[in-house]
Design a protein around this motif. Sequence first.
Motif, PDB file in Angstrom:
ATOM      1  N   PHE A 101       0.538  -1.567   0.299  1.00  0.00           N
ATOM      2  CA  PHE A 101       0.179  -0.127   0.299  1.00  0.00           C
ATOM      3  C   PHE A 101       1.472   1.181   0.328  1.00  0.00           C
ATOM      4  CE2 PHE A 101      -3.358  -2.539   1.858  1.00  0.00           C
ATOM      5  CZ  PHE A 101      -4.126  -2.540   0.706  1.00  0.00           C
ATOM      6  N   SER A 102       1.934   1.133   1.163  1.00  0.00           N
ATOM      7  CA  SER A 102       2.781   2.705   0.850  1.00  0.00           C
ATOM      8  C   SER A 102       3.645   2.343  -0.394  1.00  0.00           C
ATOM      9  CB  SER A 102       3.850   2.591   1.898  1.00  0.00           C
ATOM     10  OG  SER A 102       3.567   2.325   3.046  1.00  0.00           O
ATOM     11  N   GLY A 103       3.476   1.412  -1.279  1.00  0.00           N
ATOM     12  CA  GLY A 103       4.489   1.830  -3.011  1.00  0.00           C
ATOM     13  C   GLY A 103       3.337   2.575  -3.360  1.00  0.00           C
ATOM     14  N   TYR A 104       2.024   1.432  -3.340  1.00  0.00           N
ATOM     15  CA  TYR A 104       1.522   2.838  -4.312  1.00  0.00           C
ATOM     16  C   TYR A 104       1.211   3.948  -4.236  1.00  0.00           C
ATOM     17  CZ  TYR A 104       0.057  -1.719  -6.580  1.00  0.00           C
ATOM     18  OH  TYR A 104       0.452  -2.987  -7.864  1.00  0.00           O
ATOM     19  N   TYR A 105       1.030   4.196  -2.749  1.00  0.00           N
ATOM     20  CA  TYR A 105       1.141   5.610  -2.218  1.00  0.00           C
ATOM     21  C   TYR A 105       2.434   6.981  -2.997  1.00  0.00           C
ATOM     22  CZ  TYR A 105       1.596  10.071   0.920  1.00  0.00           C
ATOM     23  OH  TYR A 105       1.601  10.959   1.916  1.00  0.00           O
ATOM     24  N   LEU A 106       3.295   6.204  -2.371  1.00  0.00           N
ATOM     25  CA  LEU A 106       4.306   6.752  -3.354  1.00  0.00           C
ATOM     26  C   LEU A 106       3.930   6.797  -4.540  1.00  0.00           C
ATOM     27  CD1 LEU A 106       7.670   5.656  -1.712  1.00  0.00           C
ATOM     28  CD2 LEU A 106       5.892   7.517  -0.644  1.00  0.00           C
ATOM     29  N   ASN A 107       3.412   6.288  -5.353  1.00  0.00           N
ATOM     30  CA  ASN A 107       3.379   6.085  -7.065  1.00  0.00           C
ATOM     31  C   ASN A 107       2.266   7.002  -7.284  1.00  0.00           C
ATOM     32  OD1 ASN A 107       5.297   4.035  -7.271  1.00  0.00           O
ATOM     33  ND2 ASN A 107       4.463   3.033  -8.782  1.00  0.00           N
ATOM     34  N   GLU A 108       1.404   6.966  -6.733  1.00  0.00           N
ATOM     35  CA  GLU A 108       1.202   8.144  -6.737  1.00  0.00           C
ATOM     36  C   GLU A 108       0.659   9.579  -6.775  1.00  0.00           C
ATOM     37  OE1 GLU A 108      -4.104   8.686  -6.284  1.00  0.00           O
ATOM     38  OE2 GLU A 108      -3.320   6.744  -4.926  1.00  0.00           O
ATOM     39  N   LEU A 109       1.652   9.637  -5.159  1.00  0.00           N
ATOM     40  CA  LEU A 109       1.841  10.579  -5.523  1.00  0.00           C
ATOM     41  C   LEU A 109       2.980  11.301  -6.229  1.00  0.00           C
ATOM     42  CD1 LEU A 109       3.423  11.340  -1.615  1.00  0.00           C
ATOM     43  CD2 LEU A 109       1.450  12.602  -2.845  1.00  0.00           C
ATOM     44  N   LEU A 110       3.380  10.752  -7.172  1.00  0.00           N
ATOM     45  CA  LEU A 110       4.410  10.992  -7.914  1.00  0.00           C
ATOM     46  C   LEU A 110       3.602  11.102  -9.758  1.00  0.00           C
ATOM     47  CD1 LEU A 110       7.392   8.565  -7.697  1.00  0.00           C
ATOM     48  CD2 LEU A 110       7.591  10.613  -7.312  1.00  0.00           C
ATOM     49  N   LEU A 111       2.892   9.907  -9.394  1.00  0.00           N
ATOM     50  CA  LEU A 111       1.573  10.219 -10.530  1.00  0.00           C
ATOM     51  C   LEU A 111       1.019  11.913 -10.631  1.00  0.00           C
ATOM     52  CD1 LEU A 111       0.131   7.314 -11.291  1.00  0.00           C
ATOM     53  CD2 LEU A 111       1.320   7.927 -12.853  1.00  0.00           C
ATOM     54  N   LYS A 112       0.345  12.473  -9.014  1.00  0.00           N
ATOM     55  CA  LYS A 112      -0.565  13.940  -9.588  1.00  0.00           C
ATOM     56  C   LYS A 112       0.266  14.465  -9.317  1.00  0.00           C
ATOM     57  CE  LYS A 112      -3.854  10.789  -8.240  1.00  0.00           C
ATOM     58  NZ  LYS A 112      -5.467  10.774  -7.370  1.00  0.00           N
ATOM     59  N   LEU A 113       1.961  14.456  -8.625  1.00  0.00           N
ATOM     60  CA  LEU A 113       2.660  16.118  -7.880  1.00  0.00           C
ATOM     61  C   LEU A 113       3.676  16.373  -9.592  1.00  0.00           C
ATOM     62  CD1 LEU A 113       2.610  16.121  -4.850  1.00  0.00           C
ATOM     63  CD2 LEU A 113       1.725  17.374  -6.129  1.00  0.00           C
ATOM     64  N   LEU A 114       4.356  15.117 -10.518  1.00  0.00           N
ATOM     65  CA  LEU A 114       4.987  15.709 -11.207  1.00  0.00           C
ATOM     66  C   LEU A 114       4.829  15.845 -12.979  1.00  0.00           C
ATOM     67  CD1 LEU A 114       8.452  12.108 -10.288  1.00  0.00           C
ATOM     68  CD2 LEU A 114       7.763  15.125  -9.947  1.00  0.00           C
ATOM     69  N   VAL A 115       5.173  16.987 -13.492  1.00  0.00           N
ATOM     70  CA  VAL A 115       4.273  16.750 -14.641  1.00  0.00           C
ATOM     71  C   VAL A 115       5.762  15.685 -15.325  1.00  0.00           C
ATOM     72  CG1 VAL A 115       4.099  19.330 -14.355  1.00  0.00           C
ATOM     73  CG2 VAL A 115       6.008  19.146 -15.150  1.00  0.00           C
ATOM     74  N   ARG A 116       4.808  15.671 -16.648  1.00  0.00           N
ATOM     75  CA  ARG A 116       6.295  14.870 -17.720  1.00  0.00           C
ATOM     76  C   ARG A 116       7.021  15.524 -18.225  1.00  0.00           C
ATOM     77  NH1 ARG A 116       0.788  11.944 -20.059  1.00  0.00           N
ATOM     78  NH2 ARG A 116       0.854   9.828 -18.957  1.00  0.00           N
ATOM     79  N   GLN A 117       8.152  14.766 -18.402  1.00  0.00           N
ATOM     80  CA  GLN A 117       9.748  15.184 -19.103  1.00  0.00           C
ATOM     81  C   GLN A 117      10.237  16.402 -18.033  1.00  0.00           C
ATOM     82  OE1 GLN A 117      10.830  13.875 -21.640  1.00  0.00           O
ATOM     83  NE2 GLN A 117       9.033  12.943 -22.134  1.00  0.00           N
ATOM     84  N   ASP A 118      10.046  16.260 -16.713  1.00  0.00           N
ATOM     85  CA  ASP A 118      10.522  17.176 -15.947  1.00  0.00           C
ATOM     86  C   ASP A 118      11.556  16.504 -14.979  1.00  0.00           C
ATOM     87  OD1 ASP A 118      11.904  19.200 -14.432  1.00  0.00           O
ATOM     88  OD2 ASP A 118       9.646  19.721 -13.652  1.00  0.00           O
ATOM     89  N   ALA A 119      13.236  16.289 -15.619  1.00  0.00           N
ATOM     90  CA  ALA A 119      13.385  15.051 -14.732  1.00  0.00           C
ATOM     91  C   ALA A 119      14.256  15.490 -13.490  1.00  0.00           C
ATOM     92  CB  ALA A 119      15.416  15.090 -15.173  1.00  0.00           C
ATOM     93  N   HIS A 120      14.311  14.805 -12.093  1.00  0.00           N
ATOM     94  CA  HIS A 120      14.337  14.812 -10.727  1.00  0.00           C
ATOM     95  C   HIS A 120      15.559  13.547 -10.675  1.00  0.00           C
ATOM     96  CE1 HIS A 120      11.612  18.036 -10.147  1.00  0.00           C
ATOM     97  NE2 HIS A 120      10.559  18.168 -11.351  1.00  0.00           N
ATOM     98  N   PRO A 121      16.968  13.835 -10.803  1.00  0.00           N
ATOM     99  CA  PRO A 121      17.228  12.740 -10.524  1.00  0.00           C
ATOM    100  C   PRO A 121      17.324  12.674  -8.956  1.00  0.00           C
ATOM    101  CG  PRO A 121      18.836  14.712 -11.013  1.00  0.00           C
ATOM    102  CD  PRO A 121      17.271  14.984 -11.864  1.00  0.00           C
TER     103      PRO A 121
END
Length: 259
Positions: A101-121
């Motif tokens: 569940f925690s892993g999917y929570y992290l994924n959902e945060l990234l999907l909803k807060l990151l725009v595409r083609q914007d690198a954050h190494p």
Amino acid sequence: MARVARPPAVQQAFVLHQYNWSETSLVLDLFTREQGRIAVVAKGAKRPYSQLRAVLLPFQRIQVTLSKPGKTADGGSAEVLTLRGAEWAGGMTMPVGAALFSGYYLNELLLKLLVRQDAHPQLFDAYADTLPQLHAKEDAASQAALRAFELRLLLEMGLLPDLSLSTITQAPVDEARFYMLSAEAGVLPHTGEAAAFSGASLIQLQAALLHGSSAALQYACAASLPPLRSALRGLLHYHLGQKPLRTRQVMVDVQKLID
């Protein structure tokens, strides 16, 4: 005019989400170190004999080979790339229990807060470091890892104030005083029922963020878990706006059933 560097054809990535594209193919949301969040088409990935079926899994570090971006009608680069190949790049086994569940929570945060083609190494590295710290039975170490990632994400998005300064006055926080973290006004002297942070804990958190080490940040978070959980939930809710997190609600519902 300087030429923009072309992303490498082979990149490290994690699968954040996948969508059906046709009877045999998928569209994947990948989180890559070099390009950030990107969309790719995995042709034939749903076929029973496709080698990609066992590779394109969430939470697994993979090495992907991508096609060069095509051109749109107006001459720009196409947003969706084609996946030419993918290989497992090592890492943890599939998480279970609370870790899943925690892993999917992290994924959902990234999907909803990151725009595409914007690198954050740095955020990519933090994500890779966080996944192994999530345990099947939720404990303090898992919570510290989650709070550390939330802080790093907010910092990378430019949504986190300097925790060592009182935001309005820009005066250094006093180690002996207590403060709160407001989504609209940043670090403020503590009032009311908001979660309270000691000035010393905020200074420690800011130092760990500047250091860049996931381990150092998790250690700093472990000392302030109750106020961090409340304050960061408020910040994320504020910046997500009309995009509620479904994963968090599922976690709450499952816990109610267990209790």
